[in-house]
Design a protein around this motif. Structure first.
Motif, PDB file in Angstrom:
ATOM      1  N   UNK A 123      16.427 -47.238 -38.446  1.00  0.00           N
ATOM      2  CA  UNK A 123      16.841 -48.304 -39.352  1.00  0.00           C
ATOM      3  C   UNK A 123      15.639 -48.949 -40.050  1.00  0.00           C
ATOM      4  N   UNK A 124      14.638 -48.172 -40.350  1.00  0.00           N
ATOM      5  CA  UNK A 124      13.413 -48.700 -40.919  1.00  0.00           C
ATOM      6  C   UNK A 124      13.475 -48.742 -42.443  1.00  0.00           C
ATOM      7  N   UNK A 125      12.964 -49.818 -43.007  1.00  0.00           N
ATOM      8  CA  UNK A 125      12.854 -49.955 -44.465  1.00  0.00           C
ATOM      9  C   UNK A 125      11.454 -50.472 -44.779  1.00  0.00           C
ATOM     10  N   UNK A 126      10.504 -49.583 -44.840  1.00  0.00           N
ATOM     11  CA  UNK A 126       9.092 -49.959 -44.956  1.00  0.00           C
ATOM     12  C   UNK A 126       8.733 -50.635 -46.276  1.00  0.00           C
ATOM     13  N   UNK A 127       9.594 -50.523 -47.284  1.00  0.00           N
ATOM     14  CA  UNK A 127       9.254 -51.096 -48.592  1.00  0.00           C
ATOM     15  C   UNK A 127       9.985 -52.391 -48.879  1.00  0.00           C
ATOM     16  N   UNK A 128      10.759 -52.862 -47.942  1.00  0.00           N
ATOM     17  CA  UNK A 128      11.558 -54.075 -48.172  1.00  0.00           C
ATOM     18  C   UNK A 128      10.704 -55.316 -47.924  1.00  0.00           C
ATOM     19  N   UNK A 129      10.047 -55.798 -48.971  1.00  0.00           N
ATOM     20  CA  UNK A 129       9.180 -56.965 -48.862  1.00  0.00           C
ATOM     21  C   UNK A 129       9.948 -58.272 -49.068  1.00  0.00           C
ATOM     22  N   UNK A 130      11.208 -58.189 -49.494  1.00  0.00           N
ATOM     23  CA  UNK A 130      11.957 -59.412 -49.807  1.00  0.00           C
ATOM     24  C   UNK A 130      12.777 -59.926 -48.634  1.00  0.00           C
ATOM     25  N   UNK A 131      13.316 -59.034 -47.823  1.00  0.00           N
ATOM     26  CA  UNK A 131      14.125 -59.457 -46.676  1.00  0.00           C
ATOM     27  C   UNK A 131      13.202 -59.974 -45.584  1.00  0.00           C
ATOM     28  N   UNK A 132      13.532 -61.125 -45.009  1.00  0.00           N
ATOM     29  CA  UNK A 132      12.672 -61.640 -43.937  1.00  0.00           C
ATOM     30  C   UNK A 132      12.896 -60.885 -42.625  1.00  0.00           C
ATOM     31  N   UNK A 133      11.873 -60.875 -41.800  1.00  0.00           N
ATOM     32  CA  UNK A 133      11.979 -60.309 -40.449  1.00  0.00           C
ATOM     33  C   UNK A 133      12.827 -61.267 -39.607  1.00  0.00           C
ATOM     34  N   UNK A 134      13.321 -60.832 -38.458  1.00  0.00           N
ATOM     35  CA  UNK A 134      14.220 -61.680 -37.669  1.00  0.00           C
ATOM     36  C   UNK A 134      13.551 -62.898 -37.042  1.00  0.00           C
ATOM     37  N   UNK A 135      12.234 -62.895 -36.906  1.00  0.00           N
ATOM     38  CA  UNK A 135      11.535 -64.053 -36.364  1.00  0.00           C
ATOM     39  C   UNK A 135      11.159 -63.890 -34.903  1.00  0.00           C
ATOM     40  N   UNK A 136      10.434 -64.889 -34.427  1.00  0.00           N
ATOM     41  CA  UNK A 136       9.918 -64.828 -33.050  1.00  0.00           C
ATOM     42  C   UNK A 136      11.016 -64.948 -32.005  1.00  0.00           C
ATOM     43  N   UNK A 137      12.065 -65.686 -32.316  1.00  0.00           N
ATOM     44  CA  UNK A 137      13.157 -65.835 -31.342  1.00  0.00           C
ATOM     45  C   UNK A 137      13.792 -64.475 -31.058  1.00  0.00           C
ATOM     46  N   UNK A 138      14.015 -63.687 -32.094  1.00  0.00           N
ATOM     47  CA  UNK A 138      14.585 -62.349 -31.900  1.00  0.00           C
ATOM     48  C   UNK A 138      13.602 -61.454 -31.151  1.00  0.00           C
ATOM     49  N   UNK A 139      12.317 -61.545 -31.505  1.00  0.00           N
ATOM     50  CA  UNK A 139      11.308 -60.758 -30.807  1.00  0.00           C
ATOM     51  C   UNK A 139      11.266 -61.128 -29.330  1.00  0.00           C
ATOM     52  N   UNK A 140      11.310 -62.418 -29.024  1.00  0.00           N
ATOM     53  CA  UNK A 140      11.325 -62.857 -27.622  1.00  0.00           C
ATOM     54  C   UNK A 140      12.531 -62.310 -26.876  1.00  0.00           C
ATOM     55  N   UNK A 141      13.700 -62.343 -27.513  1.00  0.00           N
ATOM     56  CA  UNK A 141      14.916 -61.855 -26.857  1.00  0.00           C
ATOM     57  C   UNK A 141      14.852 -60.342 -26.647  1.00  0.00           C
ATOM     58  N   UNK A 142      14.338 -59.612 -27.630  1.00  0.00           N
ATOM     59  CA  UNK A 142      14.191 -58.160 -27.483  1.00  0.00           C
ATOM     60  C   UNK A 142      13.241 -57.845 -26.338  1.00  0.00           C
ATOM     61  N   UNK A 143      12.138 -58.563 -26.283  1.00  0.00           N
ATOM     62  CA  UNK A 143      11.168 -58.328 -25.203  1.00  0.00           C
ATOM     63  C   UNK A 143      11.748 -58.699 -23.842  1.00  0.00           C
ATOM     64  N   UNK A 144      12.530 -59.750 -23.791  1.00  0.00           N
ATOM     65  CA  UNK A 144      13.172 -60.157 -22.536  1.00  0.00           C
ATOM     66  C   UNK A 144      14.142 -59.077 -22.057  1.00  0.00           C
ATOM     67  N   UNK A 145      14.911 -58.506 -22.990  1.00  0.00           N
ATOM     68  CA  UNK A 145      15.856 -57.459 -22.621  1.00  0.00           C
ATOM     69  C   UNK A 145      15.139 -56.154 -22.250  1.00  0.00           C
ATOM     70  N   UNK A 146      14.050 -55.875 -22.901  1.00  0.00           N
ATOM     71  CA  UNK A 146      13.254 -54.702 -22.506  1.00  0.00           C
ATOM     72  C   UNK A 146      12.698 -54.879 -21.099  1.00  0.00           C
ATOM     73  N   UNK A 147      12.295 -56.089 -20.799  1.00  0.00           N
ATOM     74  CA  UNK A 147      11.724 -56.371 -19.486  1.00  0.00           C
ATOM     75  C   UNK A 147      12.771 -56.192 -18.382  1.00  0.00           C
ATOM     76  N   UNK A 148      14.015 -56.496 -18.678  1.00  0.00           N
ATOM     77  CA  UNK A 148      15.089 -56.357 -17.677  1.00  0.00           C
ATOM     78  C   UNK A 148      15.438 -54.910 -17.399  1.00  0.00           C
ATOM     79  N   UNK A 149      15.062 -54.011 -18.288  1.00  0.00           N
ATOM     80  CA  UNK A 149      15.428 -52.591 -18.111  1.00  0.00           C
ATOM     81  C   UNK A 149      14.779 -51.992 -16.924  1.00  0.00           C
TER      82      UNK A 149
END
Length: 164
Positions: free
Chosen positions: A138-164
């Motif tokens: 689901x990568x879109x390397x040229x999409x400079x206009x759409x914002x990234x999900x932010x640190x909250x999403x990154x924290x949640x992704x990392x938390x779920x990875x840690x639980x694996x």
């Protein structure tokens, strides 16, 4: 005398000693051929010691202590966390490959082998909303206009990875 000259001299000396010993006494052959070899080894060791690099000559990538290593790790982690607040292109270029690889390793399956199984496991682990930020397809390397999900999403992704 350079190393090549020393080696040639030692080999010629061994050959000369062998010729003399074969003509005269065979018992002394081992002792006589050992002498030039001994000198050759001493010369090589001496040369290698002289050419040993000083600490200033060593490359800068060598570990210079735990404090510097921790400082580099923190700087890299901060840079990656800053990417979470950037554009989608920043996320896709810098964070998505790391997160996807970590998920692949944690899941124990390669994406290339069974894409549907990885996708199902990703949706189960992260949910549909977060999986779209981890999914390597689901990568879109040229999409400079759409914002990234932010640190909250990154924290949640990392938390779920840690639980694996």
């Amino acid at each position: 005398m350079n190393r090549t000259g020393a080696v040639v001299s030692a080999v010629l000396a061994v050959v000369a000693f062998e010729a003399v010993t074969v003509a005269n006494a065979r018992g002394a052959l081992l002792a006589l051929t050992g002498i030039p070899l001994l000198f050759l080894m001493i010369h090589l060791i001496w040369t290698l010691r002289e050419r040993a690099p000083t600490p200033e000559e060593l490359p800068g990538d060598i570990d210079n202590g735990p404090a510097e290593m921790l400082q580099r790790w923190q700087a890299r982690a901060q840079m990656l966390a800053d990417r979470a607040d950037g554009s989608r292109a920043d996320w896709d270029r810098h964070l998505r490959p790391l997160l996807a690889k970590e998920f692949e390793l944690s899941a124990g399956q390669r994406v290339a082998k069974n894409r549907k199984a990885i996708e199902a496991a990703g949706r189960h682990q992260f949910g549909t909303e977060l999986w779209r930020w981890v999914d390597p397809a689901n990568s879109a390397l040229r999409d400079q206009t759409t914002p990234a999900p932010g640190r909250a999403a990154l924290d949640e992704i990392l938390r779920r990875l840690q639980r694996m």
